[in-house]
Design an enzyme around this catalytic site. Sequence first.
Site, PDB file in Angstrom:
ATOM      1  N   LYS A  92       0.812  -1.227   0.000  1.00 15.39           N
ATOM      2  CA  LYS A  92       0.000   0.000   0.000  1.00 15.39           C
ATOM      3  C   LYS A  92       0.844   1.276   0.000  1.00 15.39           C
ATOM      4  O   LYS A  92       0.439   2.293  -0.537  1.00 15.39           O
ATOM      5  CB  LYS A  92      -0.961   0.001   1.183  1.00 15.39           C
ATOM      6  CG  LYS A  92      -2.108  -0.992   0.995  1.00 15.39           C
ATOM      7  CD  LYS A  92      -3.288  -0.646   1.860  1.00 15.39           C
ATOM      8  CE  LYS A  92      -4.509  -1.445   1.462  1.00 15.39           C
ATOM      9  NZ  LYS A  92      -4.398  -2.879   1.875  1.00 15.39           N
ATOM     10  N   GLU A 114      -9.847   6.921   3.382  1.00 12.77           N
ATOM     11  CA  GLU A 114     -10.800   6.009   4.001  1.00 12.77           C
ATOM     12  C   GLU A 114     -10.025   4.746   4.379  1.00 12.77           C
ATOM     13  O   GLU A 114      -8.998   4.445   3.791  1.00 12.77           O
ATOM     14  CB  GLU A 114     -11.913   5.653   3.007  1.00 12.77           C
ATOM     15  CG  GLU A 114     -11.603   4.500   2.038  1.00 12.77           C
ATOM     16  CD  GLU A 114     -10.504   4.798   1.022  1.00 12.77           C
ATOM     17  OE1 GLU A 114     -10.254   5.987   0.745  1.00 12.77           O
ATOM     18  OE2 GLU A 114      -9.891   3.850   0.519  1.00 12.77           O
ATOM     19  N   SER A 382       1.691  -9.803  -0.920  1.00 20.11           N
ATOM     20  CA  SER A 382       1.358  -8.382  -0.808  1.00 20.11           C
ATOM     21  C   SER A 382       1.661  -7.767   0.552  1.00 20.11           C
ATOM     22  O   SER A 382       1.866  -6.560   0.658  1.00 20.11           O
ATOM     23  CB  SER A 382      -0.119  -8.160  -1.159  1.00 20.11           C
ATOM     24  OG  SER A 382      -0.956  -8.993  -0.379  1.00 20.11           O
TER      25      SER A 382
HETATM   26  C1  LIG Z   1      -5.205  -3.896   1.442  1.00 19.00           C
HETATM   27  C2  LIG Z   1      -4.470  -5.156   1.154  1.00 19.00           C
HETATM   28  C3  LIG Z   1      -4.809  -5.991   0.069  1.00 19.00           C
HETATM   29  C4  LIG Z   1      -5.998  -5.744  -0.806  1.00 19.00           C
HETATM   30  O1  LIG Z   1      -5.964  -4.577  -1.554  1.00 19.00           O
HETATM   31  P1  LIG Z   1      -5.694  -4.573  -3.125  1.00 19.00           P
HETATM   32  O2  LIG Z   1      -5.960  -3.171  -3.507  1.00 19.00           O
HETATM   33  O3  LIG Z   1      -6.620  -5.558  -3.763  1.00 19.00           O
HETATM   34  O4  LIG Z   1      -4.282  -4.959  -3.324  1.00 19.00           O
HETATM   35  C5  LIG Z   1      -4.037  -7.113  -0.182  1.00 19.00           C
HETATM   36  N1  LIG Z   1      -2.989  -7.424   0.612  1.00 19.00           N
HETATM   37  C6  LIG Z   1      -2.627  -6.660   1.670  1.00 19.00           C
HETATM   38  C7  LIG Z   1      -1.474  -7.071   2.498  1.00 19.00           C
HETATM   39  C8  LIG Z   1      -3.359  -5.499   1.971  1.00 19.00           C
HETATM   40  O5  LIG Z   1      -2.999  -4.760   3.028  1.00 19.00           O
END
Ligand SMILES: *Cc1c(COP(=O)(O)O)cnc(C)c1O
Length: 400
Positions: A92, A114, A382
């Site tokens: 993020k 948000e 992610s």
């Molecule tokens: C917020 C988040 C997501 C989901 O958001 P996307 O916009 O679909 O990437 C995925 N993995 C993590 C670790 C997150 O914090």
Amino acid sequence: MQNYQAPDQQGFFGEHGGLYVSETLIPALEELKQAYAEAKQDPAFWAAFEHDLKHYAGRPSPVYHAERLSKHLGGAQIWLKREDLNHTGAHKVNNTIGQALLAKRMGKKRVIAETGAGQHGVASATVAARFGMTCDVYMGADDIQRQMPNVFRMKLLGANVVGVESGSRTLKDAMNEAMREWVARVGDTFYIIGTAAGPAPYPEMVRDFQCVIGNEAKKQMQEAIGRQPDVAVACVGGGSNAIGLFHPYIGEENVRLVGVEAGGRGVDTPQHAAPITSRAPIGVLHGFRSYLMQDEDGQVLGTHSVSAGLDYPGIGPEHSHLHDIGRVEYTVANDEAALNAFDLLCRFEGIIPALESCHALAWAVENAPKMDKSQVILVNLSGRGDKDINTVAKLKGIEL
Ligand SMILES: *Cc1c(COP(=O)(O)O)cnc(C)c1O
């Protein structure tokens, strides 16, 4: 696919996207569109972005061969793109750095955001502190109760957390409230949206900032194994980490792209967050048109996922288009498969992954054994899972 250039002038990716907002928001979005179009052409903007990605967020994030897990599964080689190693623990921050730099360029002294689980709120509060801006984060009152550690993190970082009491008192309502606040104070305020969704130009802009993931991965995989992976897989909430990995690969037709939605307790139950896999119709929410979970009357449906970050009834418009044209396959992993993948990565690789990322990992766990040992699956990891340990402990019936 080589010349895939969506969106069009109106912000449409095929029949998805666009700009569905009240007239009062149009000037703000026009100003943003103009400012981003100029920044996008300015090498100094990208140099500042790359500087902060490197020195502040800690990029490039490595690709890592999960050898023990691959061996255990007995098929394809699993590689991880380590977004979990970024400052603040997820992808993020790539986006919030980009948007904060744009806010600075536009002379805005205040940012708003948000947040649902609080991850985007923390990433926004982080860059607001870094760039010396005030920060108000809109958060559903129920989410505030559920996500106390992240509320406290935001406060430590100097942000003001605004509780939203309307509707279901969760993310959907927080986003509505943030948009209302933006209209009220558009002169000094920049709205940082946390995923590749929202009205144009957000989906394109967030994608551009997150493309650092796929651009790095392409270079790194070439160096590591002399070719690109057979499959690249990512979890999809709003879709920012997935589009960041996929977009640079769209023209590489030998690379299969797989987006994994949150299957929750199963797409045959009402408790999931999988608009594409559950064949949801097209609808409008939060200023854009895309596949959207809704009932016959167009009321947005409630969602469920073990991972708060995937708990969203819609999906970014570029994903809906990539689904329509058949370039990306969308599927689901349910809660149980994600939790199984969580345990495997902990035990075999010494990495505690975010529950969101476990959905992408679950695809690899299921499919690697059906593939040849010479094949390669690249999983977008992610985020890291420290934020999820209470959830996991509770599910295992353990008191912390
Ligand atoms: C917020 C988040 C997501 C989901 O958001 P996307 O916009 O679909 O990437 C995925 N993995 C993590 C670790 C997150 O914090």
